[in-house]
Design a protein around this motif. Structure first.
Motif, short mmCIF file in Angstrom:
data_model
loop_
_atom_site.label_atom_id
_atom_site.label_comp_id
_atom_site.label_asym_id
_atom_site.label_seq_id
_atom_site.Cartn_x
_atom_site.Cartn_y
_atom_site.Cartn_z
N LEU A 9 41.04 43.13 30.00
CA LEU A 9 39.84 42.64 30.96
C LEU A 9 40.46 42.12 31.99
O LEU A 9 39.43 42.01 32.71
CB LEU A 9 39.91 40.74 30.25
N ALA A 10 41.70 41.98 32.46
CA ALA A 10 42.31 41.70 34.00
C ALA A 10 42.03 43.15 34.41
O ALA A 10 41.89 42.67 35.94
CB ALA A 10 43.59 41.33 33.60
N ILE B 26 33.19 43.03 35.37
CA ILE B 26 32.82 42.35 34.07
C ILE B 26 32.15 41.03 34.52
O ILE B 26 32.74 40.02 35.51
CB ILE B 26 33.81 41.82 33.52
N SER B 27 30.72 40.60 34.14
CA SER B 27 30.06 39.51 34.57
C SER B 27 30.82 38.68 33.90
O SER B 27 30.85 38.11 32.78
CB SER B 27 28.67 39.44 33.87
N THR C 55 31.36 39.37 40.55
CA THR C 55 31.09 38.86 39.28
C THR C 55 30.07 38.14 38.51
O THR C 55 30.20 37.29 37.75
CB THR C 55 33.17 38.43 38.87
N VAL C 56 30.14 37.23 39.96
CA VAL C 56 29.63 35.55 40.13
C VAL C 56 27.78 35.94 39.74
O VAL C 56 27.05 35.21 40.18
CB VAL C 56 29.51 35.16 40.96
N LYS D 259 39.76 31.66 28.54
CA LYS D 259 40.73 31.44 29.49
C LYS D 259 41.23 32.41 31.16
O LYS D 259 40.42 31.92 31.82
CB LYS D 259 42.32 31.59 28.85
N GLY D 260 40.79 34.16 30.51
CA GLY D 260 40.67 34.63 31.81
C GLY D 260 40.12 34.45 32.95
O GLY D 260 39.43 34.11 33.66
N GLY D 261 39.04 34.13 32.18
CA GLY D 261 37.33 34.50 32.76
C GLY D 261 37.14 33.26 33.57
O GLY D 261 36.63 32.70 34.11
#
Length: 418
Positions: free
Chosen positions: A72-73, A79-80, A226-227, A133-135
């Protein structure tokens, strides 16, 4: 547009304190299910006495979390954030509920088949943890430091909350049949409710707070993609803030961000190597027998969680906040003197010394984590802050995995350890 953002004072925008409360609850939700698993470990030791639950379940959880966050990183900019975080909390909710279903189905009986199913559910916790957590760390890195501090404090509060509830339920059911099982079911039911609450808060409350909309529009203007879904959820359909100007969309690569913050990344890695090599496995299996009986491990876990929570709030006092990078590195390295201290205390010391060492471990873990996570994103654009937040979580989870693996070394020389 740039001047419009620069002239606004985000600390004066409405919703800051509401956002801090929501971030705290989201922090609780990101760890309450896993902390419940750790806190009811005495129940799983009763059901699966031969399988080292606190060590094995943690070793199942962390590799999944680390592998997921690395993927994911790497793809974070595509990624949304909204879909990612909601997926994580929904997975937490379902997985926690499945633990209740598993226990009711098996009627609290052990066996290797039931243990394998338990491990599979715990693996889904690891997937959800990395997703959330990462998000969230990346998302909150876009905003003011108080919000990410509240989120990190909330994750510490999850441990303290579960420990307090565990002590209460243990005392309440002390003379009851299946007392450990009844307490565990209460824990898992509460955790399921909290996870569902986090889904609702992130989906319908958090995106509509003025301060959150301000920072997300600012990040969109700086080139963050992403936002977009979060802004749409807040009723901002016109994405004119998303700049197509290449000069504004230029950002540092992940490699450049990592090289500029390698000390922060390594420090977080070392913090969690030490902490997870001791907590929780060592506290359950290596602290010997004392007058407190089966309360002893629970009190040690509760002590760690309490001081970890305190440590996550101490940086709010400016005279305690450490921002000097060399000082942070020295503080992180000095914690490794705790390794021989724990060894000799477990072998020769009294419970009072052990409680003191656990307190030091907890407060330094929380304090140093918040110091690093709040100062690292300063000076970067929105997309860079999001990427850096994800990278730092990779090192946290990597350190946790190495620490858990090293924790098995405490069993060397112990009779009937394997």
């Amino acid at each position: 547009m740039a001047n419009g953002y620069e002239n606004q004072a985000p600390e004066n925008l409405q919703g800051k304190y509401q956002a801090m409360v929501v971030c705290c609850i989201l922090g609780i939700g990101s760890l309450v299910s896993w902390n419940s698993m750790l806190t009811i470990a005495d129940y799983y030791y009763q059901v699966f006495p031969e399988y080292h639950p606190s060590r094995v379940l943690t070793l199942v959880y962390q590799p999944i979390a680390l592998g997921t966050i690395m993927i994911l990183a790497y793809h974070e900019s595509k990624i949304s954030t909204r879909k990612r975080i909601l997926t994580g909390y929904i997975l937490f909710t379902i997985s926690t509920f499945l633990l209740i279903v598993l226990d009711l189905t098996t009627k609290g009986h052990g066996g290797i088949e039931h243990y394998i199913v338990l491990c599979a559910i715990v693996a889904s916790f690891g997937l959800a943890d990395a997703t959330v957590k990462g998000g969230l760390v990346g998302d909150l890195s876009l905003m003011c430091p108080e919000l990410i501090q509240s989120y990190i404090a909330g994750s510490g509060m999850a441990g303290a909350l579960t420990s307090v509830l565990r002590l209460i339920t243990k005392a309440a059911f002390e003379k009851s049949n299946n007392r450990l099982r009844k307490g565990a079911m209460i824990f898992l039911a509460i955790s399921t409710f909290i996870e569902f609450l986090c889904v609702m808060l992130y989906a319908y409350v958090f995106p509509k707070l003025p301060i959150v909309k301000y920072y997300r529009r600012k990040a969109a203007f700086e080139g963050s993609k992403t936002v977009v879904a979060d802004l749409a959820a807040a009723g901002i359909e016109n994405q004119s803030d998303l700049s197509d100007d290449d000069s504004k969309n230029q950002r540092l690569s992940k490699k450049e961000l990592l090289l500029q913050n390698i000390d922060h990344a390594v420090n977080l890695f070392l913090i969690y190597v030490l902490t997870l090599s001791i907590f929780p496995g060592f506290l359950y299996e290596n602290t010997g027998q004392h007058g407190l009986g089966d309360w002893y491990a629970l009190i040690l876990v509760a002590t760690y969680n309490f001081w970890d929570l305190v440590g996550r709030y101490t940086p709010l006092l400016n005279w305690l906040k450490v921002e000097n990078r060399k000082a942070l590195t020295i503080a992180v390295l000095s914690r490794y003197f705790l390794v021989p201290a724990f060894y000799f205390t477990a072998k020769y010391g009294d419970k009072g010394w052990m409680i003191m060492l656990v307190s030091i471990l907890g407060i330094t873990t929380g304090h140093l984590t918040v110091c690093i996570m709040t100062i690292a994103p300063k000076g970067y654009k929105g997309p860079e802050k999001n990427a850096l937040g994800n990278l730092l979580v990779v090192f946290i989870l990597g350190g946790a995995l190495v620490g858990i693996s090293l924790g098995w070394l405490w069993l060397i020389g112990k009779k009937n350890a394997f």
